[in-house]
Structure formats: structure tokens, C-alpha cells
Design a protein around this motif. Structure first.
Motif, PDB file in Angstrom:
ATOM      1  N   VAL A   1       0.775  -1.209  -0.073  1.00  0.00           N
ATOM      2  CA  VAL A   1       0.160   0.105   0.284  1.00  0.00           C
ATOM      3  C   VAL A   1       1.316   1.481  -0.064  1.00  0.00           C
ATOM      4  N   TYR A   2       0.418   1.867  -1.014  1.00  0.00           N
ATOM      5  CA  TYR A   2       1.283   3.297  -1.498  1.00  0.00           C
ATOM      6  C   TYR A   2       0.862   4.672  -1.031  1.00  0.00           C
ATOM      7  N   GLU A   3       0.864   5.306  -0.105  1.00  0.00           N
ATOM      8  CA  GLU A   3       0.660   7.089   0.247  1.00  0.00           C
ATOM      9  C   GLU A   3       1.043   7.824  -1.747  1.00  0.00           C
ATOM     10  N   ILE A   4      -0.855   8.090  -2.258  1.00  0.00           N
ATOM     11  CA  ILE A   4       0.221   8.893  -3.533  1.00  0.00           C
ATOM     12  C   ILE A   4       0.533  10.448  -3.249  1.00  0.00           C
ATOM     13  N   LYS A   5       1.367  11.153  -3.731  1.00  0.00           N
ATOM     14  CA  LYS A   5       1.946  12.283  -3.120  1.00  0.00           C
ATOM     15  C   LYS A   5       1.640  13.257  -4.110  1.00  0.00           C
ATOM     16  N   THR A   6       1.710  12.547  -5.958  1.00  0.00           N
ATOM     17  CA  THR A   6       1.350  13.507  -7.043  1.00  0.00           C
ATOM     18  C   THR A   6       1.425  12.870  -8.383  1.00  0.00           C
ATOM     19  N   TRP A   7       1.312  12.944  -9.290  1.00  0.00           N
ATOM     20  CA  TRP A   7       0.421  11.697 -10.484  1.00  0.00           C
ATOM     21  C   TRP A   7       1.572  13.139 -11.796  1.00  0.00           C
ATOM     22  N   LEU A   8       2.166  12.159 -12.446  1.00  0.00           N
ATOM     23  CA  LEU A   8       3.262  13.006 -13.485  1.00  0.00           C
ATOM     24  C   LEU A   8       3.038  11.821 -15.190  1.00  0.00           C
ATOM     25  N   LYS A   9       3.451  12.748 -16.128  1.00  0.00           N
ATOM     26  CA  LYS A   9       3.134  11.954 -17.429  1.00  0.00           C
ATOM     27  C   LYS A   9       4.067  10.797 -17.117  1.00  0.00           C
ATOM     28  N   ALA A  10       3.810   9.756 -17.333  1.00  0.00           N
ATOM     29  CA  ALA A  10       4.725   8.232 -17.820  1.00  0.00           C
ATOM     30  C   ALA A  10       6.343   8.489 -18.440  1.00  0.00           C
ATOM     31  N   GLY A  11       7.099   8.285 -17.514  1.00  0.00           N
ATOM     32  CA  GLY A  11       8.426   8.326 -17.832  1.00  0.00           C
ATOM     33  C   GLY A  11       8.846   9.645 -17.172  1.00  0.00           C
ATOM     34  N   GLU A  12       8.783  10.604 -16.545  1.00  0.00           N
ATOM     35  CA  GLU A  12       9.553  11.792 -15.623  1.00  0.00           C
ATOM     36  C   GLU A  12      10.173  11.227 -14.820  1.00  0.00           C
ATOM     37  N   SER A  13       9.879  10.485 -14.349  1.00  0.00           N
ATOM     38  CA  SER A  13      11.210  10.022 -13.426  1.00  0.00           C
ATOM     39  C   SER A  13      11.452   9.079 -13.573  1.00  0.00           C
ATOM     40  N   MET A  14      12.640   8.386 -12.305  1.00  0.00           N
ATOM     41  CA  MET A  14      13.592   7.338 -12.965  1.00  0.00           C
ATOM     42  C   MET A  14      12.631   6.331 -11.494  1.00  0.00           C
ATOM     43  N   SER A  15      13.010   4.880 -12.379  1.00  0.00           N
ATOM     44  CA  SER A  15      12.528   3.845 -12.677  1.00  0.00           C
ATOM     45  C   SER A  15      13.264   2.595 -12.537  1.00  0.00           C
ATOM     46  N   VAL A  16      13.329   1.070 -11.987  1.00  0.00           N
ATOM     47  CA  VAL A  16      14.369   0.644 -12.231  1.00  0.00           C
ATOM     48  C   VAL A  16      13.531  -0.323 -13.505  1.00  0.00           C
ATOM     49  N   ARG A  17      12.549   0.037 -13.975  1.00  0.00           N
ATOM     50  CA  ARG A  17      12.285  -0.199 -15.244  1.00  0.00           C
ATOM     51  C   ARG A  17      12.946   0.103 -16.159  1.00  0.00           C
ATOM     52  N   GLY A  18      13.305   1.026 -16.168  1.00  0.00           N
ATOM     53  CA  GLY A  18      14.552   2.372 -17.056  1.00  0.00           C
ATOM     54  C   GLY A  18      13.823   2.631 -17.624  1.00  0.00           C
ATOM     55  N   LYS A  19      14.764   4.078 -17.935  1.00  0.00           N
ATOM     56  CA  LYS A  19      14.191   4.777 -19.068  1.00  0.00           C
ATOM     57  C   LYS A  19      13.613   5.062 -19.677  1.00  0.00           C
ATOM     58  N   ILE A  20      12.033   5.710 -19.887  1.00  0.00           N
ATOM     59  CA  ILE A  20      11.262   5.472 -21.345  1.00  0.00           C
ATOM     60  C   ILE A  20      11.564   6.106 -21.795  1.00  0.00           C
ATOM     61  N   GLU A  21      10.889   6.729 -23.833  1.00  0.00           N
ATOM     62  CA  GLU A  21      10.442   8.039 -23.653  1.00  0.00           C
ATOM     63  C   GLU A  21       8.403   8.132 -22.875  1.00  0.00           C
ATOM     64  N   THR A  22       8.255   9.264 -23.221  1.00  0.00           N
ATOM     65  CA  THR A  22       7.586  10.062 -22.200  1.00  0.00           C
ATOM     66  C   THR A  22       6.356   9.539 -23.287  1.00  0.00           C
ATOM     67  N   ILE A  23       5.337   8.486 -22.323  1.00  0.00           N
ATOM     68  CA  ILE A  23       4.023   8.442 -23.319  1.00  0.00           C
ATOM     69  C   ILE A  23       2.879   9.533 -22.752  1.00  0.00           C
ATOM     70  N   ASP A  24       2.214  10.113 -23.646  1.00  0.00           N
ATOM     71  CA  ASP A  24       1.068  11.166 -23.215  1.00  0.00           C
ATOM     72  C   ASP A  24      -0.250  11.082 -23.131  1.00  0.00           C
ATOM     73  N   ASP A  25      -0.653   9.451 -23.321  1.00  0.00           N
ATOM     74  CA  ASP A  25      -1.617   9.161 -22.544  1.00  0.00           C
ATOM     75  C   ASP A  25      -1.406   8.220 -21.141  1.00  0.00           C
ATOM     76  N   ARG A  26      -0.369   7.923 -20.476  1.00  0.00           N
ATOM     77  CA  ARG A  26      -0.324   7.035 -19.509  1.00  0.00           C
ATOM     78  C   ARG A  26       0.247   7.785 -18.829  1.00  0.00           C
ATOM     79  N   VAL A  27       0.214   7.272 -17.278  1.00  0.00           N
ATOM     80  CA  VAL A  27       0.476   8.497 -15.823  1.00  0.00           C
ATOM     81  C   VAL A  27       1.527   7.643 -14.955  1.00  0.00           C
ATOM     82  N   GLU A  28       1.758   8.086 -13.853  1.00  0.00           N
ATOM     83  CA  GLU A  28       2.471   7.521 -13.146  1.00  0.00           C
ATOM     84  C   GLU A  28       2.611   8.316 -11.766  1.00  0.00           C
ATOM     85  N   PHE A  29       2.580   7.486 -10.359  1.00  0.00           N
ATOM     86  CA  PHE A  29       1.949   8.515  -8.887  1.00  0.00           C
ATOM     87  C   PHE A  29       3.866   8.656  -8.661  1.00  0.00           C
ATOM     88  N   ILE A  30       3.675   9.744  -8.334  1.00  0.00           N
ATOM     89  CA  ILE A  30       5.119   9.406  -6.890  1.00  0.00           C
ATOM     90  C   ILE A  30       4.580   8.907  -5.296  1.00  0.00           C
TER      91      ILE A  30
END
Length: 242
Positions: free
Chosen positions: A179-208
Motif C-alpha cells: 500500500v502506497y500513499e500517493i503524493k502526486t501524478w506525473l506523465k509516464a516516464g518523467e521520474s527515475m524507475s528500475v524499469r529503465g528510462k522510457i520516452e514520455t507516453i502522453d496518454d499514460r501516467v505514473e504516481f510518486i
């Protein structure tokens, strides 16, 4: 040596084997097979981490240490034996591309995880939350960071509803894994991830976010929310009270 004598093959049957560094003895590959399968990697020309490791050894004038870990197996239990060894060593410590056979379902688990998988203690979600099913990528031996990064992105969501959610639940097979406490939402790919760097995907998001407070963990972690997902519903996202 690059092959077994015929009488040896007859006695080997199915087996699990390992490749290790001849100097450090670090195991870098686990496999299963029969016949001369164990030697096939020495002829492999594909571009992959395993072949790159073998080539590095060859450049140093070295050969991998090859060992048969278990043999004489006459049924498909060889698949689960290989899987258990990969789970024990950790897929991230090997050059294997894939986790073992049914590792996500029957692989290395904590006592709490295995109890939750079969007891399925139901819970009612009362806080504004978003349930995120990560069935495709989940394995019980994931690191905390891997679980976090595969839970938080990359999703097509109703952003207005998602912004009302206070918590995000990582759900596998109907069980809350974290369970995670959501702080904010970003466009997909805007933050570092163990999944590796991706190009920003306009219609998808990720949370911090952060791990939810302990009281929330105790309330929800390893509890069942499978009843929230109707049979046949393939959408990985479910909004609760938001």
C-alpha cells in the motif's frame, strides 16, 4: 568437452545445470534440459547478457565452470526445481532473461505471503483509493523498489478520479501486496524507475508516493480485494471512494 557420451545421457534424463565464473565462482546462469542442452550456450550467438558474459570470459582466456546441479528427473518437476533455484539466487543476479516456471504463483514467498494467497481474508476499503492489478509483472521475489515502480506506472487512468485517491494498492491475484500513499501524478516516464528510462507516453501516467502509514498497512496488506473485480473485468485499475 562439448557433449555427453550416449550412456551418460541415458542416465542423466532431465537435469538442472548452472554456469559460474571460474575465478569468482559466482553463478551467472541457471538452466534445465536433457541430452546435450547444457553445452548449447557455448555456441549461442544471440545478443544477450549471458552471451556477453561468456564472451568476456573468452577474451580473458577463460571458460565457464559448468555443473549439473541435479539429474535423473523423469517428469516436469524439473521446471519447478529450476524455478526455485532462480528464485533463491535472484533473477537480478543472473543473466537469465526470464523468471522460472510459475515463479509468480508458486515461487519464493514469505510466510505472510503464502498464508494470504490461500486464506484470502477479505477487507472492505474505506479510504479513497485506487486498486492496481500488476498480475503481468508480479513475482513474489520482487524487490521493494521493483514492486513500487511496477505499481506506480504506466497507466491509462481517469486522472480526475485518480487525483482524489489517497492510497494506491498493489494487487496480485486479488491480494494486496503493498500500500502506497500517493503524493502526486506525473506523465509516464518523467521520474527515475528500475524499469529503465522510457520516452514520455502522453496518454499514460505514473504516481510518486511513499509507503502508507503503519496503521494502513496493518489494515490492508495481504488482505483480499478480489470481490471488487467482477469476473471478466480485464481493466487493471479500480477506483474506490473517489
Amino acid at each position: 568437452m562439448n557433449h555427453f557420451p550416449k550412456n551418460v545421457i541415458e542416465n542423466l534424463k532431465n537435469y538442472v545445470y548452472i554456469y559460474s565464473d571460474p575465478i569468482t565462482e559466482k553463478i551467472f546462469y541457471v538452466g534445465k534440459g536433457k541430452g546435450n542442452r547444457v553445452f548449447d550456450h557455448l555456441k549461442d550467438k544471440k545478443e544477450c547478457e549471458k552471451v556477453a558474459y561468456l564472451n568476456e570470459l573468452l577474451e580473458k582466456g577463460l571458460k565457464p565452470k559448468i555443473e549439473i546441479l541435479i539429474h535423473g528427473i523423469e517428469d516436469d518437476s524439473v521446471l519447478r526445481i529450476e524455478s526455485a533455484i532462480i528464485d533463491l539466487l535472484g533473477i537480478n543476479n543472473l543473466t537469465n532473461r526470464q523468471i522460472g516456471f510459475k515463479s509468480a504463483e508458486f515461487g519464493r514467498m514469505t510466510i505472510k505471503q503464502i498464508i494470504s494467497a490461500y486464506s484470502k481474508q477479505k477487507v472492505q476499503v474505506t479510504e479513497p483509493s485506487i486498486l492496481i492489478r500488476i498480475n503481468q509483472h508480479f513475482r513474489y521475489s520482487m524487490t521493494e523498489m521493483e514492486l513500487y515502480d511496477f505499481t506506480r506506472g504506466y497507466w491509462k487512468i481517469n486522472i480526475d478520479r485518480a487525483k482524489n485517491a489517497k492510497y494506491a494498492f498493489a494487487v496480485y491475484n486479488g491480494i494486496i501486496q503493498e500500500v502506497y500513499e500517493i503524493k502526486t501524478w506525473l506523465k509516464a516516464g518523467e521520474s527515475m524507475s528500475v524499469r529503465g528510462k522510457i520516452e514520455t507516453i502522453d496518454d499514460r501516467v505514473e504516481f510518486i508516493g511513499n509507503l502508507a502509514p503503519e496503521i494502513i498497512h496493518q489494515k490492508y496488506k495481504y488482505k483480499s480485494v478480489e470481490d471488487y473485480f467482477k469476473k471478466g473485468n480485464a481493466n487493471p485499475i479500480m477506483y474506490i471512494n473517489c
